[in-house]
Each structure stands twice: as structure tokens, then as C-alpha cells.
Motif scaffolding. Sequence first.
Motif, PDB file in Angstrom:
ATOM      1  N   ILE A   1       0.967  -1.271  -0.163  1.00 37.90           N
ATOM      2  CA  ILE A   1      -0.018  -0.081  -0.051  1.00 37.90           C
ATOM      3  C   ILE A   1       0.930   1.326  -0.034  1.00 37.90           C
ATOM      4  O   ILE A   1       0.730   2.191  -0.641  1.00 37.90           O
ATOM      5  N   SER A   2       2.093   1.121   0.747  1.00 37.77           N
ATOM      6  CA  SER A   2       2.850   2.319   0.755  1.00 37.77           C
ATOM      7  C   SER A   2       3.368   2.570  -0.537  1.00 37.77           C
ATOM      8  O   SER A   2       3.656   3.638  -1.068  1.00 37.77           O
ATOM      9  N   LEU A   3       3.869   1.443  -1.371  1.00 37.28           N
ATOM     10  CA  LEU A   3       4.545   1.374  -2.680  1.00 37.28           C
ATOM     11  C   LEU A   3       3.380   2.156  -3.589  1.00 37.28           C
ATOM     12  O   LEU A   3       4.042   2.896  -4.361  1.00 37.28           O
TER      13      LEU A   3
ATOM     14  N   SER B   1       7.103   8.037  -9.652  1.00 34.92           N
ATOM     15  CA  SER B   1       7.118   6.669 -10.079  1.00 34.92           C
ATOM     16  C   SER B   1       8.876   6.210 -10.366  1.00 34.92           C
ATOM     17  O   SER B   1       8.842   4.970 -10.465  1.00 34.92           O
ATOM     18  N   GLY B   2       9.627   7.106 -10.118  1.00 28.64           N
ATOM     19  CA  GLY B   2      11.067   6.654 -10.199  1.00 28.64           C
ATOM     20  C   GLY B   2      11.644   6.290  -8.928  1.00 28.64           C
ATOM     21  O   GLY B   2      12.725   5.766  -8.812  1.00 28.64           O
ATOM     22  N   LYS B   3      10.685   6.424  -7.813  1.00 22.95           N
ATOM     23  CA  LYS B   3      11.134   6.080  -6.656  1.00 22.95           C
ATOM     24  C   LYS B   3      10.310   4.901  -5.998  1.00 22.95           C
ATOM     25  O   LYS B   3      10.002   4.989  -4.704  1.00 22.95           O
ATOM     26  N   ALA B   4       9.869   3.947  -6.552  1.00 19.80           N
ATOM     27  CA  ALA B   4       9.003   3.095  -5.944  1.00 19.80           C
ATOM     28  C   ALA B   4       9.548   1.330  -5.943  1.00 19.80           C
ATOM     29  O   ALA B   4       8.857   0.851  -6.205  1.00 19.80           O
ATOM     30  N   GLY B   5      10.663   1.607  -5.981  1.00 15.95           N
ATOM     31  CA  GLY B   5      11.538   0.264  -5.691  1.00 15.95           C
ATOM     32  C   GLY B   5      11.250  -0.841  -6.666  1.00 15.95           C
ATOM     33  O   GLY B   5      11.274  -0.456  -7.758  1.00 15.95           O
TER      34      GLY B   5
ATOM     35  N   VAL C   1       4.973  -1.020 -18.276  1.00 17.97           N
ATOM     36  CA  VAL C   1       3.649  -1.187 -17.537  1.00 17.97           C
ATOM     37  C   VAL C   1       3.919   0.018 -16.293  1.00 17.97           C
ATOM     38  O   VAL C   1       5.169  -0.189 -15.696  1.00 17.97           O
ATOM     39  N   PRO C   2       3.326   1.040 -16.091  1.00 17.92           N
ATOM     40  CA  PRO C   2       3.312   2.049 -15.288  1.00 17.92           C
ATOM     41  C   PRO C   2       3.529   1.475 -13.935  1.00 17.92           C
ATOM     42  O   PRO C   2       3.147   0.292 -13.361  1.00 17.92           O
ATOM     43  N   ALA C   3       4.479   2.097 -12.943  1.00 17.06           N
ATOM     44  CA  ALA C   3       4.876   1.676 -11.754  1.00 17.06           C
ATOM     45  C   ALA C   3       3.721   1.272 -10.959  1.00 17.06           C
ATOM     46  O   ALA C   3       3.529   0.503  -9.864  1.00 17.06           O
ATOM     47  N   ILE C   4       2.692   2.386 -10.773  1.00 13.82           N
ATOM     48  CA  ILE C   4       1.641   2.338 -10.247  1.00 13.82           C
ATOM     49  C   ILE C   4       0.690   1.202 -10.466  1.00 13.82           C
ATOM     50  O   ILE C   4       0.168   0.574  -9.359  1.00 13.82           O
ATOM     51  N   VAL C   5       0.597   0.697 -11.347  1.00 16.18           N
ATOM     52  CA  VAL C   5      -0.031  -0.549 -11.849  1.00 16.18           C
ATOM     53  C   VAL C   5       0.441  -1.637 -11.194  1.00 16.18           C
ATOM     54  O   VAL C   5      -0.078  -2.651 -10.564  1.00 16.18           O
TER      55      VAL C   5
END
Length: 236
Positions: A166-168, A176-180, A191-195
Motif C-alpha cells: 500500500i505504501s508502494l 514513479s521513479g522511486k517506487a522500488g 507498464v506504469p509503476a503504480i499498476v
Amino acid sequence: MSNWVKTILFLIGSAVLTHWIPTAFFRNLDTMVHEFGHAVVTLALSGKVMYIELYRDQSGVTLSTMTKSWAIIPVSLAGYMTASMFAWFLFSAYAKGKQRLGLQVTAILSILSLVLFVRNGYGIMFLVGFIVITVVVLALTPKWLRDFYYLLLAFLCLEESVFGPISLVLYAAQNSGKAGDATNLANHTGVPAIVWAIGFTLFALWCAKQAVSAFLGRNKGAARRSRPAAVSSYRE
């Protein structure tokens, strides 16, 4: 009440309860399992694990090299998914009355991480301390204390395995560049990081639902066994 509603309420309740006691040290167990998942999949795909580092803020990192560029995808998937499945495993073992087995598996994973992967000072200190505590609990404590320790670890792993993804999602939404792991997957798939972060969250919630169902199912079974058997009578 639906199982999903029970799962959400269960997660909120466990988060509240576990924050009342000093559990920061033990929360690193989820991080260790997460990074261990990365390392095992790396080795399975013929990569090389350089080291794992675990930090005081419950974050961690696995540095590895891969011979196949596509392998970064399953390796990146492995961390959050392994943590979610491990939490499910702990509750499944509890439902079957196999708390000792669950603690033994936890200790073995910790020993393997210490011997094979973890190299930074805090990570080594955490693993040595955690292994000693777990072995002492297994060998010397009464059953009620062992069960309390087991459930403490299980609830912490469940909570961390859900709230981590959820934190991710929040990190991916902000940058989106700092989502591990989600960023790694986005860079290699388009595919976007949030997906990816939402996908991790949905998988974690599904595993949490299975874990909560196992826990509640065991408690219901124990309650039924504790009730006196009904005695039927027949009168002519």
C-alpha cells in the motif's frame, strides 16, 4: 459479514494492537523474507547475489547481477509476493497446530540469510539476535509463551506484507521513479509503476484473506471442540 470485510477489520485491528508494544525489531522479519525472496529467485535464474542489507527503518536492499535481462522481472516480483505468501504460511501452520514447525522454518530462513547473504552490520546484528530469541523460545519456553511469540511474528508479517505494498502505491503515485520493485518492473516492461504497485497490493490482500480465514477457522474449530456435547433424550 463477508470475508473481505473481516480481513480489512482484522488488518486494522492488528496494526493498532501491534503498535501498542515495541515491535520495531521484529518487523525486520518481513523485510528479511522479502529480500530472501529476491535472492532465491536470482539464484534460481542463474544470477549472482552480491549481498543483502537490512536497515533499522525496516527497509532493505538486495544487490545482484543477472545473466539474462528478462530475469529482472521475476526477481522484482519475488520480494513482495514471497512476503505475502510467508504471512499466509504462518497462519496456515497455526491453523493446523504446527506453530513449532512455523518457528523452525522462520529460524532456518534467518540462518540461511545470515550465512549466505546479509553483510551489513545492522542486518547481521538483527539476524543473530532474532535467531537466538527464536531458538530460546523453541527450546526453553512454555507452550503459552511460544504461541504468543509465534502469533506476534505472524501478525507483524501479515500487517507488514499488506501495508508495504500500500505504501508502494503512494510512492508510485508521488514519484514513479522511486517506487522500488515497481519502478524496476516499469522500466523493464513499460507498464506504469503504480499498476505494479496495485498488483502487489491486491495479491497481498488475497493472501491476507487466506491467512485470516485460516486463523478464524482454527478458532471456530477450537470453540466447537470446547463445547459440551449435546445429550439427546427420548421418552415414550
